[in-house]
Design a protein around this motif. Sequence first.
Motif, short mmCIF file in Angstrom:
data_model
loop_
_atom_site.label_atom_id
_atom_site.label_comp_id
_atom_site.label_asym_id
_atom_site.label_seq_id
_atom_site.Cartn_x
_atom_site.Cartn_y
_atom_site.Cartn_z
N GLU A 235 0.84 -1.21 0.00
CA GLU A 235 0.00 0.00 0.00
C GLU A 235 0.87 1.25 0.00
OE1 GLU A 235 -3.49 2.31 -0.01
OE2 GLU A 235 -3.09 0.21 -0.51
N ARG A 236 1.94 1.23 0.78
CA ARG A 236 2.86 2.37 0.80
C ARG A 236 3.47 2.58 -0.58
NH1 ARG A 236 6.44 3.47 6.06
NH2 ARG A 236 4.84 3.33 7.67
N ALA A 237 3.89 1.49 -1.21
CA ALA A 237 4.51 1.60 -2.53
C ALA A 237 3.52 2.15 -3.55
CB ALA A 237 5.05 0.24 -2.98
N ALA A 238 2.27 1.67 -3.49
CA ALA A 238 1.26 2.13 -4.44
C ALA A 238 0.99 3.62 -4.28
CB ALA A 238 -0.03 1.33 -4.25
N ARG A 239 0.90 4.08 -3.03
CA ARG A 239 0.64 5.51 -2.80
C ARG A 239 1.84 6.37 -3.16
NH1 ARG A 239 -2.95 5.75 2.82
NH2 ARG A 239 -4.62 4.36 2.09
N LYS A 240 3.03 5.85 -2.90
CA LYS A 240 4.23 6.63 -3.19
C LYS A 240 4.46 6.78 -4.69
CE LYS A 240 9.19 6.87 -2.07
NZ LYS A 240 9.67 7.14 -3.42
N THR A 241 4.23 5.72 -5.44
CA THR A 241 4.53 5.74 -6.87
C THR A 241 3.37 6.20 -7.74
OG1 THR A 241 3.84 3.43 -7.20
CG2 THR A 241 6.15 3.82 -6.55
N GLY A 242 2.15 6.01 -7.25
CA GLY A 242 0.99 6.30 -8.08
C GLY A 242 0.81 5.31 -9.21
N GLY A 293 5.24 -12.54 -12.92
CA GLY A 293 5.79 -11.68 -11.87
C GLY A 293 6.83 -10.69 -12.38
N ASP A 294 6.75 -9.46 -11.87
CA ASP A 294 7.79 -8.45 -12.09
C ASP A 294 8.69 -8.33 -10.85
OD1 ASP A 294 6.90 -7.44 -14.70
OD2 ASP A 294 5.15 -6.74 -13.60
N ILE A 295 8.09 -8.56 -9.68
CA ILE A 295 8.80 -8.47 -8.40
C ILE A 295 8.30 -9.63 -7.53
CG2 ILE A 295 9.23 -7.05 -6.35
CD1 ILE A 295 8.32 -4.61 -8.09
N PHE A 296 9.19 -10.24 -6.79
CA PHE A 296 8.79 -11.27 -5.83
C PHE A 296 8.83 -10.69 -4.43
CE2 PHE A 296 9.96 -14.71 -2.85
CZ PHE A 296 8.84 -15.51 -3.01
N LEU A 297 7.82 -10.98 -3.62
CA LEU A 297 7.71 -10.44 -2.26
C LEU A 297 7.48 -11.57 -1.28
CD1 LEU A 297 7.42 -8.02 -0.27
CD2 LEU A 297 4.97 -8.02 -0.81
N SER A 298 8.31 -11.64 -0.24
CA SER A 298 8.13 -12.65 0.80
C SER A 298 8.78 -12.14 2.08
CB SER A 298 8.78 -13.98 0.37
OG SER A 298 8.57 -14.98 1.36
N ALA A 387 11.59 -0.16 -0.79
CA ALA A 387 12.22 -1.09 -1.73
C ALA A 387 11.27 -1.45 -2.87
CB ALA A 387 12.68 -2.34 -0.99
N LEU A 388 10.03 -1.73 -2.52
CA LEU A 388 9.04 -2.05 -3.55
C LEU A 388 8.84 -0.88 -4.49
CD1 LEU A 388 6.46 -3.93 -1.31
CD2 LEU A 388 7.65 -4.93 -3.26
N ALA A 389 8.74 0.33 -3.93
CA ALA A 389 8.54 1.52 -4.76
C ALA A 389 9.69 1.71 -5.73
CB ALA A 389 8.36 2.75 -3.88
N GLU A 390 10.91 1.49 -5.24
CA GLU A 390 12.08 1.66 -6.10
C GLU A 390 12.03 0.69 -7.28
OE1 GLU A 390 16.99 1.89 -5.79
OE2 GLU A 390 15.76 1.70 -3.97
N LEU A 391 11.63 -0.54 -7.03
CA LEU A 391 11.54 -1.52 -8.11
C LEU A 391 10.35 -1.25 -9.02
CD1 LEU A 391 12.49 -4.75 -6.13
CD2 LEU A 391 13.76 -3.79 -8.05
N VAL A 392 9.25 -0.81 -8.46
CA VAL A 392 8.07 -0.50 -9.27
C VAL A 392 8.38 0.62 -10.25
CG1 VAL A 392 5.76 0.54 -9.17
CG2 VAL A 392 6.35 -1.34 -7.63
#
Length: 564
Positions: A235-242, A293-298, A387-392
């Motif tokens: 959710e943080r990544a989605a809001r940060k990147t739009g 997948g573009d990014i793996f999250l675990s 980290a997710l935002a940077e990759l997105v």
Amino acid sequence: MSNVALYLNPEAFDTTQPALMGRQSAGEGFLRGYIKYAKAPDFAFWNVANQAETALNAFVSRIVETPKPVRWVGRNDRMGLARSGMAHLPSPSLAREAWLRRAARLEHAYGVTAITHTTASANIMDMLADLVTAPIHPWDTLICTSTAVRASVQLQLEAVRADLEERLGATRAPSPNLVTIPLGVNVDDFATSAENRERWRRELELPDDAVVVLYVGRFNPHAKMNPVPMAMALERAARKTGKTIAWVQAGWSGSEAHDKVYHDEARRYCPSVLYKVVDGRKPETRFSIWSVGDIFLSLSDNIQETFGLTPVEAMAAGIPAVVSDWDGYKDTVRHGVDGFRIATYAPRAGAGGDLAYRHANGWITYDNYVGTAAQLTAVDVGDAGRALAELVENPDLRRRMGQAAQARAREVFDWRVVIGQYESLWGELNNRRLTAARPIAPRRDIVLNPRRPDPFLLFGGYPTEWLTGSTMVTLAPDQSWASVEALLRSKLAAYGLSSLPTREELKSVVDRLSEARQIAAEDLVAAIPAARRPFVERGLLWLAKYDVITILPRSTHIPVSPTG
């Protein structure tokens, strides 16, 4: 003749069962890799299930065709094991086999290797403790799949030896040989394709501009990992990147009711993210899903984990990973090279003796035990979101990290490489058996109950950092007592309430943090009655886990190492 007889009970290698477990995926991969890459002239399999050889041959052939002769060793035929010189077990039951071997007067006839998977259960802890008093020899070895689990096994063995000396004056307890060999993957099985990517995006109705974050594994917040911190980070990544972010969860659960709770709660914490669920058990899904997948999250947070195979599968698929800095993940994903490892925090050693005691008495189940310990383990949600935002936002970074990850998977974790390590080990141990080398005297230590240690002592090497009295904490932005009340109503976040601080204690912590910009943990709990301070102090990890408070790290974590 093969230099090892492999214990083969189909249950340990069968991935077609509804309740698919990680050890079965690892077992199937190992068997396929061994048959494909072993240099032995034939294969010896130990028929421990006592099934008809025709059925067993059909089972093995279903996994992979055997290009060499197969020899089956009967369940009770330990002389058959001696003809190979080594036997390999897919569990840590080395002590039990050592006693059975001794009873057959075959101690010098063959060696035994065994392997760790989950080591947090009472049964496995007993198996490990029994190694100290079993007739183990230098030609026997316990294979640990990660440096973190090897450290925890070593700690328990040292504790048992110290207890025997302290109480009984025992000074000749054996020191079982421990080696670290990772689990592997058949890298080619995870090759992605444009066709599979297009098919999955179409079936999941994903927008063309969606960046897909993939999770693969069981949907079990108690014994696997809690999805809420992952949802918060997304959710943080989605809001940060739009950007449009889709979270594809490819996994399985024990029941539809458990599935509903898991997914309803996870969705609640990532309303800006497209949420998609796929049954990850299906053979046609297990390998093809990686293409989407573009990014793996675990963000693993559970002491039952020892290696964690899915990050390596993601690496094999060429997908950059955002994972917790936890257990075996520390050995696989190189921070800043193959992806990002996110700092984890757990209570200091000694803060979980009550959990160990209650589990030892049978007052709480295994799921209660590991689930409660996980509730008190925090992954840095803010760092994960960044980290997710940077990759997105950076497809070129995703490409570079994915390429590095895939190269590392092929060079380090492909079964072609790992099976070579196994065969080298078996050859070395067989030579050691023939020369009858003596074991090295062990180092000593003392623990009150070495067979049921405090989980935060036994698994103290898993987190990035312990929370201690000097740890500085601060209230996270826009957080208040209302945030905690919402968490206490959440079935996932409020799991293990009996081991958390009371509502009144939690409110006093939040009120105090509202007054202070930042404060040391020991000062924060100073006004709490002495008997309750340890509970409240570790409750800070629960608040940090769900982003109510922020832990201020002592130093920069996880330096980037281009060489791994």
